[in-house]
Design an enzyme around this catalytic site. Structure first.
Site, mmCIF file in Angstrom:
data_model
loop_
_atom_site.group_PDB
_atom_site.id
_atom_site.type_symbol
_atom_site.label_atom_id
_atom_site.label_comp_id
_atom_site.label_asym_id
_atom_site.label_seq_id
_atom_site.Cartn_x
_atom_site.Cartn_y
_atom_site.Cartn_z
ATOM 1 N N HIS A 85 -53.802 -15.271 -26.140
ATOM 2 C CA HIS A 85 -52.535 -15.053 -26.904
ATOM 3 C C HIS A 85 -52.518 -14.211 -28.063
ATOM 4 O O HIS A 85 -53.824 -14.203 -28.693
ATOM 5 C CB HIS A 85 -52.007 -16.529 -26.978
ATOM 6 C CG HIS A 85 -52.742 -17.194 -27.784
ATOM 7 N ND1 HIS A 85 -52.749 -17.204 -29.429
ATOM 8 C CD2 HIS A 85 -53.599 -18.268 -27.449
ATOM 9 C CE1 HIS A 85 -53.582 -18.218 -29.673
ATOM 10 N NE2 HIS A 85 -54.066 -18.863 -28.922
ATOM 11 N N ASP A 135 -50.830 -14.355 -30.848
ATOM 12 C CA ASP A 135 -50.471 -14.886 -32.240
ATOM 13 C C ASP A 135 -51.724 -15.802 -32.731
ATOM 14 O O ASP A 135 -52.542 -16.193 -31.747
ATOM 15 C CB ASP A 135 -49.244 -15.495 -32.241
ATOM 16 C CG ASP A 135 -49.111 -17.089 -31.159
ATOM 17 O OD1 ASP A 135 -49.922 -16.737 -30.098
ATOM 18 O OD2 ASP A 135 -48.969 -17.833 -31.683
ATOM 19 N N ASP A 152 -59.098 -17.557 -32.867
ATOM 20 C CA ASP A 152 -58.068 -18.186 -31.926
ATOM 21 C C ASP A 152 -56.856 -17.561 -32.111
ATOM 22 O O ASP A 152 -56.122 -17.555 -32.821
ATOM 23 C CB ASP A 152 -58.143 -19.780 -32.231
ATOM 24 C CG ASP A 152 -56.947 -20.345 -31.666
ATOM 25 O OD1 ASP A 152 -56.700 -19.954 -30.326
ATOM 26 O OD2 ASP A 152 -56.535 -21.646 -32.132
ATOM 27 N N GLU A 162 -48.106 -18.790 -28.632
ATOM 28 C CA GLU A 162 -48.944 -20.065 -28.138
ATOM 29 C C GLU A 162 -48.863 -20.985 -28.997
ATOM 30 O O GLU A 162 -48.824 -22.077 -28.760
ATOM 31 C CB GLU A 162 -50.228 -19.371 -27.590
ATOM 32 C CG GLU A 162 -50.820 -20.625 -26.887
ATOM 33 C CD GLU A 162 -51.614 -21.354 -27.588
ATOM 34 O OE1 GLU A 162 -52.413 -22.098 -26.974
ATOM 35 O OE2 GLU A 162 -51.851 -21.306 -28.932
ATOM 36 N N GLU A 163 -49.127 -20.743 -30.373
ATOM 37 C CA GLU A 163 -49.459 -21.838 -31.252
ATOM 38 C C GLU A 163 -48.273 -22.614 -31.649
ATOM 39 O O GLU A 163 -48.476 -23.621 -32.298
ATOM 40 C CB GLU A 163 -50.274 -21.260 -32.599
ATOM 41 C CG GLU A 163 -51.490 -20.340 -32.252
ATOM 42 C CD GLU A 163 -52.476 -21.225 -31.926
ATOM 43 O OE1 GLU A 163 -52.380 -22.442 -31.786
ATOM 44 O OE2 GLU A 163 -53.685 -20.839 -31.966
#
Length: 488
Positions: free
Chosen positions: A80, A82, A119, A149-150
């Protein structure tokens, strides 16, 4: 501000770290992925690669198979775009407008005062290196970079998967070398709000009560480590004061992200009685000592402070009734682990985290990240919060619901990766399921028959300014992916 360049020059794999450093100059917090998506599209256009970009900032880039491998099944590389933007209180970086300040210390890469964004920037960097031709032979490569995603996996939920032919997917969003993740919890964000009323208070003493110094961490991966939640401790501290003197709440604030355990929180309190104002600091000091005993192994830097603040004008504080409602809500709201897994001993099955707390204007708001390997238990916890909030005179809304990724007992992809890892490292990988959320569940629903494994390098303390990435494990991951593509 001086721009930091080429901090990662000389690290291997060089192509991966070069792309990682370049993307680290682009602000890419959740909800602000346009610029990083533009950058990925620019990469694809420059190299004349087939690519797709949708209104949600999801990006798919495809590199066709090398000669002689056209008939092989494609491989999806997924991560991802973001990142969670969290920084130290004294860090001057504006993470919405400025890039990260990377640094290298021994075998570790980190960022000064902020989250690193490994991440899941490392997945994007590896994907781009593969698309750029860093491996000589491979089947059709389909790199899928999702957005947001987060904050609820909104990108994956909105994705049109039609350009993707592959049904084997390497998700590069795990944080421990040698761990093959084969399932994860589903989740949802529950936002609970109570309406409150205020009245002006004249001639009262106003204080700021603060909880600080907590370790925090990812609300899925660190929920079992016994770390304190600053919002919950703040509620307990206000209740401790409330039991011994008369007070009214004026403001509360704690946490930054629904999926991060809050490290700090504060409340503004109004004490109308001068005698109460004299007693309050002593009560808080005694309670701080108590909390330090409770959390001695996990929160060595826990601090609870109370300071007087000036109030030149009348303070608009909650009524006594609404003060009690807000404090009672914090006392009654569930938080932490609800149930452990019966299939994977030692793993969390169901939990929730009070990630963001606010009391401003006419609204008290508590935002929870709810997780479970079972949809029924996730739904139960949301109903629990909904019922509590309704009884308190408020309402709850749910956002970002995503399904669990169910464990597959038979996985040819996992078996092949295990063979390669064993040959590479001389050890057996740990196959597990995690309590954190991954997009694999959503993508498995969109791509029937998807065989997926989530892998990654060592990235401790994600979602905190202590986040860092072990350089040597990035090299190992790259070698594993490259070997798999060479001989899938």
């Amino acid at each position: 501000m001086m721009e930091h360049k080429d901090i990662l020059a000389g690290l291997e794999p060089s192509a991966v770290f070069s792309f990682f450093e370049e993307m680290s100059r682009i602000p890419r917090g959740s909800g602000h992925t346009k610029d990083i998506a533009d950058w990925c599209v620019g990469f694809a256009r420059t190299r004349r690669l087939e690519h797709y970009r949708d209104a949600s900032d999801n990006v798919i880039i495809i590199r066709e198979a090398t000669p002689g491998r056209e008939e092989e099944e494609p491989v999806i590389i997924q991560g991802h775009l973001d990142m969670v933007c969290v920084k130290d209180p004294d860090c001057p970086i504006d993470m919405e407008r400025e890039g990260l300040r990377l640094k290298v210390e021994g075998d570790w890469v980190s960022a000064e005062g902020t989250t690193l964004g490994a991440d899941d920037g490392i997945a994007v960097a590896i994907g781009l290196a593969l698309l750029d031709g860093a491996v000589p032979s491979h089947p059709r490569l389909e790199c899928l970079f999702t957005s947001d995603e987060e904050i609820g996996m909104f990108g994956a939920a909105a994705l049109d998967p039609s350009p993707l032919r592959g049904r084997r997917m390497l998700n590069l969003d795990s944080e421990r070398e040698g761990v093959f993740t084969a399932g994860c919890a589903g989740g949802a964000t529950a936002i609970c709000r109570l309406p409150v009323e205020r009245t002006d208070v004249n001639g009262a003493e106003t204080y700021r009560l603060s909880v600080s110094g907590l370790a925090g961490g990812h609300s899925g991966e660190a929920i079992h480590l016994g770390r304190a939640n600053a919002c919950i401790l703040l509620g307990r501290a206000v209740d401790e004061l409330r039991g011994q003197l008369s007070l009214r709440l004026s403001a509360m604030e704690g946490g930054e992200k629904h999926n991060a355990i809050p490290t700090s929180a504060e409340a503004v309190l109004v004490l109308e009685n001068a005698a109460d104002a004299e007693k309050a600091p002593g009560i808080i000091k005694t309670f701080e000592d108590q909390l330090r005993r409770e959390y001695r192994p996990t929160e060595p830097d826990l601090a609870l402070t109370m300071e007087k603040i000036s109030a030149e004008e009348p303070v608009a504080a909650l009524t006594a009734t609404d003060t009690d409602r807000c404090v009672d809500y914090l006392l009654c709201a569930p938080n932490g682990i609800l149930e452990m897994s019966h299939d994977f001993p030692g793993k969390v099955q169901t939990s929730l985290n009070l990630g963001i707390l606010t009391l401003t204007g006419e609204t008290f708001s508590a935002e929870f990240c709810v997780r479970s390997g079972f949809a029924t238990q996730r739904q139960y916890l949301c109903r629990n919060l909904e019922a509590l909030t309704a009884r308190m005179g408020g309402a709850m809304e749910t956002e970002g619901v995503y399904p669990a990724w169910e464990y597959r007992p038979v996985s040819p992809l996992r078996e092949r990766l295990t063979e390669l890892y064993r040959a590479q490292m001389g050890a057996e990988p740990e196959v597990t399921v995690i309590h954190g959320g991954l997009e694999c569940g959503i993508l498995a629903e969109k791509l029937p028959g998807l065989d997926c494994v989530s892998i990654g390098p060592d990235v401790p303390d994600i979602h905190t300014p202590r986040e860092r990435m072990r350089i040597s494990t990035v090299q190992h991951l790259w070698e594993l992916v490259a070997e798999f593509l060479a001989k899938p």
